[in-house]
Design a protein around this motif. Structure first.
Motif, short mmCIF file in Angstrom:
data_model
loop_
_atom_site.label_atom_id
_atom_site.label_comp_id
_atom_site.label_asym_id
_atom_site.label_seq_id
_atom_site.Cartn_x
_atom_site.Cartn_y
_atom_site.Cartn_z
N ARG A 197 7.95 5.75 -5.66
CA ARG A 197 8.78 4.67 -6.18
C ARG A 197 8.05 3.34 -6.00
NH1 ARG A 197 14.42 6.07 -6.39
NH2 ARG A 197 14.94 7.90 -5.13
N THR A 198 8.42 2.37 -6.79
CA THR A 198 7.89 1.01 -6.57
C THR A 198 8.97 0.09 -6.03
OG1 THR A 198 8.34 0.48 -8.89
CG2 THR A 198 6.12 1.26 -8.35
N GLY A 199 10.08 0.65 -5.63
CA GLY A 199 11.16 -0.13 -5.03
C GLY A 199 12.30 0.80 -4.65
N TYR A 222 7.00 -7.57 7.07
CA TYR A 222 6.35 -6.33 6.65
C TYR A 222 7.20 -5.14 7.09
CZ TYR A 222 2.14 -8.75 5.21
OH TYR A 222 1.25 -9.57 4.56
N TYR A 223 7.39 -4.22 6.15
CA TYR A 223 8.18 -3.03 6.40
C TYR A 223 7.36 -1.79 6.08
CZ TYR A 223 12.12 -6.31 5.70
OH TYR A 223 12.99 -7.37 5.75
N CYS A 224 7.63 -0.73 6.79
CA CYS A 224 7.16 0.56 6.31
C CYS A 224 8.34 1.27 5.66
CB CYS A 224 6.51 1.40 7.39
SG CYS A 224 7.56 1.88 8.75
N ALA A 225 8.03 2.07 4.69
CA ALA A 225 9.06 2.76 3.92
C ALA A 225 8.60 4.18 3.64
CB ALA A 225 9.33 2.02 2.61
N ALA A 226 9.58 5.03 3.36
CA ALA A 226 9.27 6.43 3.08
C ALA A 226 10.22 6.94 2.00
CB ALA A 226 9.40 7.26 4.34
N ASP A 227 9.72 7.87 1.24
CA ASP A 227 10.55 8.50 0.22
C ASP A 227 9.93 9.84 -0.15
OD1 ASP A 227 12.70 6.78 -1.96
OD2 ASP A 227 12.40 8.95 -1.99
N THR A 228 10.73 10.71 -0.70
CA THR A 228 10.23 12.03 -1.10
C THR A 228 9.58 11.99 -2.48
OG1 THR A 228 12.42 12.56 -1.93
CG2 THR A 228 11.88 13.31 0.30
N ILE A 229 9.76 10.87 -3.18
CA ILE A 229 9.11 10.73 -4.49
C ILE A 229 8.40 9.39 -4.53
CG2 ILE A 229 10.81 12.17 -5.67
CD1 ILE A 229 12.07 9.60 -6.74
N SER A 274 0.85 -1.18 0.00
CA SER A 274 0.00 0.00 0.00
C SER A 274 0.89 1.23 0.00
CB SER A 274 -0.89 0.00 1.23
OG SER A 274 -1.69 1.18 1.26
N TYR A 275 0.36 2.33 -0.49
CA TYR A 275 1.08 3.59 -0.39
C TYR A 275 0.11 4.73 -0.24
CZ TYR A 275 0.21 4.07 -5.46
OH TYR A 275 -0.38 4.15 -6.71
N MET A 276 0.66 5.81 0.30
CA MET A 276 -0.13 7.01 0.56
C MET A 276 0.70 8.22 0.18
SD MET A 276 -1.87 8.24 4.15
CE MET A 276 -2.77 6.71 4.32
N ALA A 277 0.09 9.13 -0.54
CA ALA A 277 0.79 10.33 -1.00
C ALA A 277 1.07 11.28 0.17
CB ALA A 277 -0.04 11.03 -2.06
N PRO A 278 2.06 12.18 0.01
CA PRO A 278 2.31 13.18 1.06
C PRO A 278 1.06 14.01 1.35
CG PRO A 278 4.07 13.20 -0.55
CD PRO A 278 3.01 12.31 -1.09
N GLY A 279 0.85 14.26 2.60
CA GLY A 279 -0.29 15.08 2.97
C GLY A 279 -1.59 14.32 3.10
#
Length: 119
Positions: free
Chosen positions: A102-104, A93-100, A49-54
């Motif tokens: 990405r799919t990996g 299961y990991y949580c991850a973060a990035d400023t853009i 799953s992913y969620m956009a900034p904000g």
């Protein structure tokens, strides 16, 4: 320094539920794309799953859509509610973060929490 710490994994039977938590420090959700990803035994990292900034509506992989729900509070903690778990959900299961988006190869990745679904 950005730090992500997951918790809440465990051993459950098929059909049961778990809630994972991801405590984030040194950044705000409004700045980063946030992801839940998993690594099944012998396989690579896949996004769940992913969620956009904000904020905004999370997106889910087809394999978990309708069973998993992402949420977050105002204290920099993100959650993954996992319902109707299946043996094929067994993974770290990991949580991850990035400023853009990405799919990996996410810039920040937690240490992971093991989820095992077995009867």
């Amino acid at each position: 320094q950005v730090q992500l710490v997951e918790s809440g994994g465990g051993l459950v039977q098929p059909g049961e539920s778990l809630r994972l938590s991801c405590a984030a420090s040194e950044f705000t959700f409004s700045t980063y794309w946030m992801y839940w990803v998993r690594q099944a035994p012998g396989k690579g990292l896949d996004w769940v799953s992913y969620m956009a900034p904000g904020g905004g509506l999370p997106k889910y992989a087809s394999s978990v859509n309708g069973r998993f729900t992402v949420s977050r509070d105002n204290k920099n903690t993100m959650y993954l509610q996992m319902n109707r778990l299946k043996p094929e959900d067994t993974a770290v299961y990991y949580c991850a973060a990035d400023t853009i988006f990405r799919t990996g190869r996410w810039n920040y990745l937690g240490q992971g929490t093991q989820v095992t679904v077995s009867s």
